[in-house]
Design a protein around this motif. Structure first.
Motif, mmCIF file in Angstrom:
data_model
loop_
_atom_site.group_PDB
_atom_site.id
_atom_site.type_symbol
_atom_site.label_atom_id
_atom_site.label_comp_id
_atom_site.label_asym_id
_atom_site.label_seq_id
_atom_site.Cartn_x
_atom_site.Cartn_y
_atom_site.Cartn_z
ATOM 1 N N GLN A 66 25.397 41.499 -6.390
ATOM 2 C CA GLN A 66 26.998 41.166 -6.258
ATOM 3 C C GLN A 66 27.742 41.560 -7.474
ATOM 4 O OE1 GLN A 66 27.495 37.354 -4.936
ATOM 5 N NE2 GLN A 66 26.311 37.305 -3.114
ATOM 6 N N ARG A 67 27.529 41.238 -8.750
ATOM 7 C CA ARG A 67 28.215 41.589 -9.642
ATOM 8 C C ARG A 67 27.681 42.473 -10.686
ATOM 9 N NH1 ARG A 67 32.705 39.537 -9.477
ATOM 10 N NH2 ARG A 67 33.169 39.011 -11.435
ATOM 11 N N GLY A 68 26.450 43.402 -10.545
ATOM 12 C CA GLY A 68 25.988 44.004 -11.395
ATOM 13 C C GLY A 68 25.479 43.394 -12.803
ATOM 14 N N HIS A 69 25.104 44.281 -13.858
ATOM 15 C CA HIS A 69 24.756 44.000 -14.984
ATOM 16 C C HIS A 69 25.583 42.607 -15.456
ATOM 17 C CE1 HIS A 69 23.249 43.245 -19.118
ATOM 18 N NE2 HIS A 69 22.417 44.021 -18.677
ATOM 19 N N PRO A 70 24.753 41.401 -15.678
ATOM 20 C CA PRO A 70 25.658 40.006 -16.190
ATOM 21 C C PRO A 70 26.619 40.487 -17.166
ATOM 22 C CG PRO A 70 23.418 39.576 -15.883
ATOM 23 C CD PRO A 70 23.388 41.318 -15.904
ATOM 24 N N ARG A 71 26.325 41.324 -18.344
ATOM 25 C CA ARG A 71 27.069 41.423 -19.446
ATOM 26 C C ARG A 71 28.086 40.280 -19.738
ATOM 27 N NH1 ARG A 71 26.817 46.997 -19.917
ATOM 28 N NH2 ARG A 71 26.302 48.119 -17.907
ATOM 29 N N LEU A 72 27.597 39.156 -19.842
ATOM 30 C CA LEU A 72 28.229 38.061 -19.878
ATOM 31 C C LEU A 72 29.190 37.743 -21.174
ATOM 32 C CD1 LEU A 72 25.825 34.907 -18.884
ATOM 33 C CD2 LEU A 72 27.818 36.206 -17.388
ATOM 34 N N ARG A 73 28.835 38.306 -22.321
ATOM 35 C CA ARG A 73 29.950 38.343 -23.507
ATOM 36 C C ARG A 73 30.865 38.898 -23.155
ATOM 37 N NH1 ARG A 73 29.948 36.328 -28.636
ATOM 38 N NH2 ARG A 73 30.899 38.354 -29.299
ATOM 39 N N MET A 74 30.750 40.128 -22.566
ATOM 40 C CA MET A 74 32.201 40.972 -22.270
ATOM 41 C C MET A 74 32.801 40.350 -21.105
ATOM 42 S SD MET A 74 32.246 44.688 -20.189
ATOM 43 C CE MET A 74 32.080 43.826 -18.718
ATOM 44 N N ARG A 75 32.182 39.679 -20.233
ATOM 45 C CA ARG A 75 32.883 38.906 -19.236
ATOM 46 C C ARG A 75 33.862 37.671 -19.810
ATOM 47 N NH1 ARG A 75 31.029 41.097 -13.952
ATOM 48 N NH2 ARG A 75 28.944 41.687 -14.010
ATOM 49 N N HIS A 76 33.296 37.100 -20.850
ATOM 50 C CA HIS A 76 33.988 36.081 -21.455
ATOM 51 C C HIS A 76 34.920 36.474 -22.352
ATOM 52 C CE1 HIS A 76 30.624 33.992 -19.513
ATOM 53 N NE2 HIS A 76 31.478 32.741 -19.622
ATOM 54 N N ASN A 77 35.140 37.784 -22.684
ATOM 55 C CA ASN A 77 36.155 38.205 -23.649
ATOM 56 C C ASN A 77 37.643 37.826 -23.235
ATOM 57 O OD1 ASN A 77 34.590 39.370 -25.618
ATOM 58 N ND2 ASN A 77 34.685 41.354 -24.686
ATOM 59 N N PRO A 78 37.813 37.755 -21.857
ATOM 60 C CA PRO A 78 39.406 37.265 -21.962
ATOM 61 C C PRO A 78 39.594 35.898 -22.170
ATOM 62 C CG PRO A 78 38.286 38.225 -19.920
ATOM 63 C CD PRO A 78 37.159 38.006 -20.831
ATOM 64 N N PHE A 79 38.648 34.942 -22.622
ATOM 65 C CA PHE A 79 38.982 33.491 -22.752
ATOM 66 C C PHE A 79 38.439 33.602 -24.207
ATOM 67 C CE2 PHE A 79 36.812 34.350 -18.571
ATOM 68 C CZ PHE A 79 37.897 33.914 -17.703
ATOM 69 N N THR A 80 39.558 32.565 -24.851
ATOM 70 C CA THR A 80 39.170 32.087 -26.322
ATOM 71 C C THR A 80 37.992 31.141 -26.272
ATOM 72 O OG1 THR A 80 41.233 32.683 -26.873
ATOM 73 C CG2 THR A 80 40.007 31.008 -28.401
ATOM 74 N N ILE A 81 36.974 31.354 -26.673
ATOM 75 C CA ILE A 81 35.853 30.499 -26.710
ATOM 76 C C ILE A 81 35.568 30.182 -28.088
ATOM 77 C CG2 ILE A 81 33.573 29.623 -25.802
ATOM 78 C CD1 ILE A 81 33.982 31.514 -23.420
ATOM 79 N N GLY A 82 35.895 29.029 -28.784
ATOM 80 C CA GLY A 82 35.551 28.299 -30.111
ATOM 81 C C GLY A 82 34.824 27.303 -30.063
ATOM 82 N N PRO A 83 34.776 26.500 -31.127
ATOM 83 C CA PRO A 83 33.991 25.271 -31.024
ATOM 84 C C PRO A 83 34.492 24.411 -29.936
ATOM 85 C CG PRO A 83 34.712 25.880 -33.279
ATOM 86 C CD PRO A 83 35.119 26.850 -32.350
ATOM 87 N N ILE A 84 35.477 24.133 -29.818
ATOM 88 C CA ILE A 84 36.178 23.487 -28.863
ATOM 89 C C ILE A 84 35.546 23.545 -27.631
ATOM 90 C CG2 ILE A 84 38.207 21.935 -27.855
ATOM 91 C CD1 ILE A 84 39.313 22.473 -30.797
ATOM 92 N N GLU A 85 35.867 24.631 -27.214
ATOM 93 C CA GLU A 85 35.426 25.204 -25.560
ATOM 94 C C GLU A 85 34.054 25.239 -25.634
ATOM 95 O OE1 GLU A 85 37.558 26.757 -27.799
ATOM 96 O OE2 GLU A 85 39.478 26.188 -26.823
ATOM 97 N N ARG A 86 33.242 25.374 -26.518
ATOM 98 C CA ARG A 86 31.882 25.581 -26.332
ATOM 99 C C ARG A 86 31.211 24.192 -26.292
ATOM 100 N NH1 ARG A 86 28.645 25.825 -31.477
ATOM 101 N NH2 ARG A 86 29.965 24.064 -31.948
ATOM 102 N N ASP A 87 31.716 23.165 -27.218
ATOM 103 C CA ASP A 87 31.458 21.910 -27.176
ATOM 104 C C ASP A 87 31.734 21.209 -25.622
ATOM 105 O OD1 ASP A 87 30.338 21.871 -29.630
ATOM 106 O OD2 ASP A 87 32.215 20.621 -30.612
ATOM 107 N N ALA A 88 32.941 21.453 -25.134
ATOM 108 C CA ALA A 88 33.345 20.829 -23.711
ATOM 109 C C ALA A 88 32.256 21.421 -22.842
ATOM 110 C CB ALA A 88 34.660 21.393 -23.720
ATOM 111 N N TRP A 89 31.943 22.903 -22.970
ATOM 112 C CA TRP A 89 31.105 23.403 -21.886
ATOM 113 C C TRP A 89 29.581 22.598 -21.873
ATOM 114 C CZ3 TRP A 89 26.476 25.781 -20.916
ATOM 115 C CH2 TRP A 89 26.380 26.666 -19.904
ATOM 116 N N LEU A 90 29.277 22.377 -23.231
ATOM 117 C CA LEU A 90 28.035 21.785 -23.425
ATOM 118 C C LEU A 90 28.007 20.463 -23.049
ATOM 119 C CD1 LEU A 90 26.665 23.559 -26.679
ATOM 120 C CD2 LEU A 90 25.589 23.743 -24.301
ATOM 121 N N ARG A 91 29.189 19.772 -23.130
ATOM 122 C CA ARG A 91 29.344 18.252 -22.573
ATOM 123 C C ARG A 91 29.164 18.148 -21.368
ATOM 124 N NH1 ARG A 91 32.412 14.883 -20.450
ATOM 125 N NH2 ARG A 91 33.864 16.243 -19.821
#
Ligand code: HEM
Length: 126
Positions: A66-91
Motif C-alpha cells: 500500500q505504501r511502498g518502501h517504509p522510509r520511516l525517517r523520511m516520512r517523519h521529517n515533517p514532524f519535529t521529533i526531539g526527546p520530549i516527543e520520543r519519550d511521549a511515544w515510548l510512554r
C-alpha cells in the motif's frame, strides 16, 4: 517446517492489532503527540503503524503493497521529533506492549526494537 516468525510467536495479527489500538488510545489523550497528527481521524495512522509492525516482524507485506518502501525517517521529517516527543511515544507504546502479557523474552525483544526505532526517528535534540 518453516521456522516460526516473531510475528507468529507473539500471536500474529491479533497481537499487533491490540498493541497499536492501545497505543493510539494513549496518543489520543497525549498533549504532546495528539497535536502532531495532521488528520483529525487517528484511524488511518493506526492502520499504517499496525501494517508496518506486522510486516517488520515477519507477517504479510500489506504495508509495502500500500505504501511502498517504509522510509520511516523520511516520512517523519515533517514532524519535529526531539526527546520530549520520543519519550511521549515510548510512554504510550510501553503501556500498550506491557498490557499484552507476552512471554518475557519476546516482550524484551519487541521493546528493544521499539526503543531503538524511536531513537532513530529523532530529528531534533531540543
Ligand atoms: C507516521 C509520529 C516514532 C512508525 C507518523 C505520523 C506521526 C508520527 C505524527 C503521521 C501520521 C500518519 O500519517 O501515519 C511519531 C513520533 C515518534 C514516532 C512523535 C517518536 C519517536 C515511530 C516509530 C515507528 C513509527 C518508532 C516504527 C517503529 C510510523 C509509521 C507511520 C508513522 C509506519 C506511517 C508512515 C506512512 O506510511 O506514511 N508518526 N512517530 N513511528 N509512524 Fe511514527
Amino acid at each position: 517446517g518453516t521456522p516460526e516468525t516473531f510475528y507468529d510467536a507473539v500471536g500474529g495479527e491479533a497481537t499487533f492489532t491490540r498493541i497499536v489500538a492501545r497505543f493510539y488510545a494513549e496518543v489520543a489523550e497525549d498533549e504532546v503527540l495528539r497535536p502532531m497528527y495532521p488528520e483529525q481521524d487517528l484511524g488511518p495512522a493506526e492502520e499504517r503503524l499496525r501494517l508496518f509492525l506486522i510486516q517488520y516482524w515477519g507477517g504479510p507485506h500489506t504495508y509495502s503493497d500500500q505504501r511502498g518502501h517504509p522510509r520511516l525517517r523520511m516520512r517523519h521529517n515533517p514532524f519535529t521529533i526531539g526527546p520530549i516527543e520520543r519519550d511521549a511515544w515510548l510512554r504510550c507504546m510501553r503501556i500498550a506492549v506491557d498490557e499484552q502479557g507476552l512471554p518475557e523474552d519476546l516482550r524484551k525483544q519487541l521493546w528493544a526494537y521499539l526503543e531503538m526505532a524511536a531513537n532513530s526517528m529523532m530529528n531534533s535534540w531540543v
